[in-house]
Scaffold this active site. Sequence first.
Site, PDB file in Angstrom:
ATOM      1  N   SER A   1       0.829  -1.193   0.000  1.00  0.00           N
ATOM      2  CA  SER A   1       0.000   0.000   0.000  1.00  0.00           C
ATOM      3  C   SER A   1       0.867   1.247   0.000  1.00  0.00           C
ATOM      4  O   SER A   1       1.981   1.245   0.507  1.00  0.00           O
ATOM      5  CB  SER A   1      -0.879   0.011   1.249  1.00  0.00           C
ATOM      6  OG  SER A   1      -0.052   0.057   2.400  1.00  0.00           O
ATOM      7  N   LYS A   2       0.309   2.304  -0.551  1.00  0.00           N
ATOM      8  CA  LYS A   2       1.126   3.509  -0.681  1.00  0.00           C
ATOM      9  C   LYS A   2       1.341   4.213   0.650  1.00  0.00           C
ATOM     10  O   LYS A   2       2.214   5.074   0.758  1.00  0.00           O
ATOM     11  CB  LYS A   2       0.512   4.469  -1.708  1.00  0.00           C
ATOM     12  CG  LYS A   2      -0.798   5.119  -1.315  1.00  0.00           C
ATOM     13  CD  LYS A   2      -1.213   6.109  -2.410  1.00  0.00           C
ATOM     14  CE  LYS A   2      -2.591   6.691  -2.132  1.00  0.00           C
ATOM     15  NZ  LYS A   2      -3.071   7.540  -3.235  1.00  0.00           N
ATOM     16  N   ARG A   3       0.565   3.831   1.649  1.00  0.00           N
ATOM     17  CA  ARG A   3       0.782   4.384   2.976  1.00  0.00           C
ATOM     18  C   ARG A   3       2.111   3.909   3.560  1.00  0.00           C
ATOM     19  O   ARG A   3       2.770   4.599   4.313  1.00  0.00           O
ATOM     20  CB  ARG A   3      -0.371   3.991   3.925  1.00  0.00           C
ATOM     21  CG  ARG A   3      -1.552   4.907   3.827  1.00  0.00           C
ATOM     22  CD  ARG A   3      -1.341   6.203   4.619  1.00  0.00           C
ATOM     23  NE  ARG A   3      -2.178   7.282   4.107  1.00  0.00           N
ATOM     24  CZ  ARG A   3      -1.737   8.250   3.304  1.00  0.00           C
ATOM     25  NH1 ARG A   3      -0.459   8.282   2.937  1.00  0.00           N
ATOM     26  NH2 ARG A   3      -2.543   9.191   2.879  1.00  0.00           N
TER      27      ARG A   3
END
Length: 476
Positions: A252-254
């Site tokens: 995930s880009k988080r």
Amino acid sequence: MVVTRIAPSPTGDPHVGTAYQALFNYVFAKQQGGKFIVRLEDTDRSRYNPTSERRILEMLDWLGLVPDESPAKGGPNGPYVQSQRLPIYHRYVQILLEKGAAYRAFDTPEELAAAREEARRAGRLEQGYNRRYRDYPVEEAERRAAAGEPHVVRLKVPLEGKTIVHDLLRGPVEFDNAMLDDKVILKADGYPTYHLAAMVDDHLMGVTHVIRAEEWLTSTPFHILILRAFGWEEPVWCHTPLLRNPDKSKLSKRKMDTSVESYRAQGILPEALLNYLGTMAWSMPDGREIFSLQEMIEHFSLERISLGGPVFDLNKLKWMNGKYIREVLSLDDLTERVKPFLKRRGLAWPSEVYLKQVVEAMRPRFDTLEEFVDKALYFFTEAYPLQAKAQAKLEEGRPLLPALQALLASLPDLLPETTEPALRGFAEAKGLKPAAVMQPLRAALTGSLETPGMFDLLMILDKERVLARLARYTSQ
RNA sequence: GGCCCCAUCGACUAGCGGUUAGGUCACCGCCCUUUCAAGGCGGCGGCAGGGGUUCGAAUCCCCUUGGGGUCACCA
């Protein structure tokens, strides 16, 4: 004929997970002499990103995963953008409605939320929609629909029995129909949900193998039920493991950089990214780790996909990129690729030959194209920084500099054959180790202690510039 | 939590009943060496646990544990 597809939704930055799926679908299709289709799933109007479509297509182009049919290229099964296929979905929803395989439901979002909340509080076992409209009189539903009352269409899922997903990699996976609920297939805004749109399109486009991420496995029974309701054949299902963050959760880009554009901007090569993705859950039969797209196509098999979720390791990606830089690309090719990165930093090079010399000398010293610029600044500008450690070395050897300057000035040229004996001789004459001479000189010429070998350095920089840079420290 | 998937070094993986469990990244050491790298050589490190099946299990089965996914009018 084998037909595969990827169905990205244009909601943001082109994602490495999309590239990963594209790779496997592309490679399998090409190996089988089949087709690889790209179809945009833009049925969620609230998450739609207007630049995303173009950028996803550009990403595939950059990677060299060229689709046989796509929104940009077109093809016999178009349009390839779902928002342009609304009449098709409406037609098929109508068929399901007429067959009694689907029904209209008039619950408002608020009512659904309330029902969910109530079910949660009561600790009820069954999940999802409470099927309030499942047995609602059809004539009444049609009347309300005709009157323009907002509603969705839901699939009438069998209450009993099992649905078995025959996954190519896992064998039969059983789901109790009682555990499923009546999912929405047509939203109140008239757009289909993924479930309906994907199955209709896959069928119409002749998709034979659905190779997609594992996160879809649990909704596959629902897809099978849709297919059955239409009387259509199932594709081969193949759910590949999810790429993971370092903490093993779904990439995930988080938690990670998931943007292909970002990797591109850092100077990751498309070949290296592809190669790296090709080692995620898949391996060459002979164990080699560096392989081209073409070689992957030659040796690929879906059966060799392993099922553990691979962690996306930036470190190894960088290593592999470095491997391509120093061992796979030709010097000419590498030199070309470095150019845009220099330009972007406002740097120029005096000649093709010069640039090539610099790249060659730097080759084993950088893993990304951006890193090349960072580490080779002093080859392209006089405004290079003097690093702290280099400054210290420079001060240490400062007394030597005038003599070195004179020595270098006296040489007929600065070719390695000339400078090596001269500098070694110089050190010996002074009773110094070579490093005691080279390090201050290096610091003075580059502002750094991490550079190519001194003799290459002198040759590339050329006499005039070497003397000018030395003069900075000897002329006061 | 229900359902589903998965499980070999820290990471990526080979292995598909009999191997001293192999390779790669990372890490450590040595070599090379004018620096930093690259490269070469070597080292550290693993079959989650417990039951079975079998003459023999990393490989087959079951349980436990652990990890992940999914439970939207998102895909």
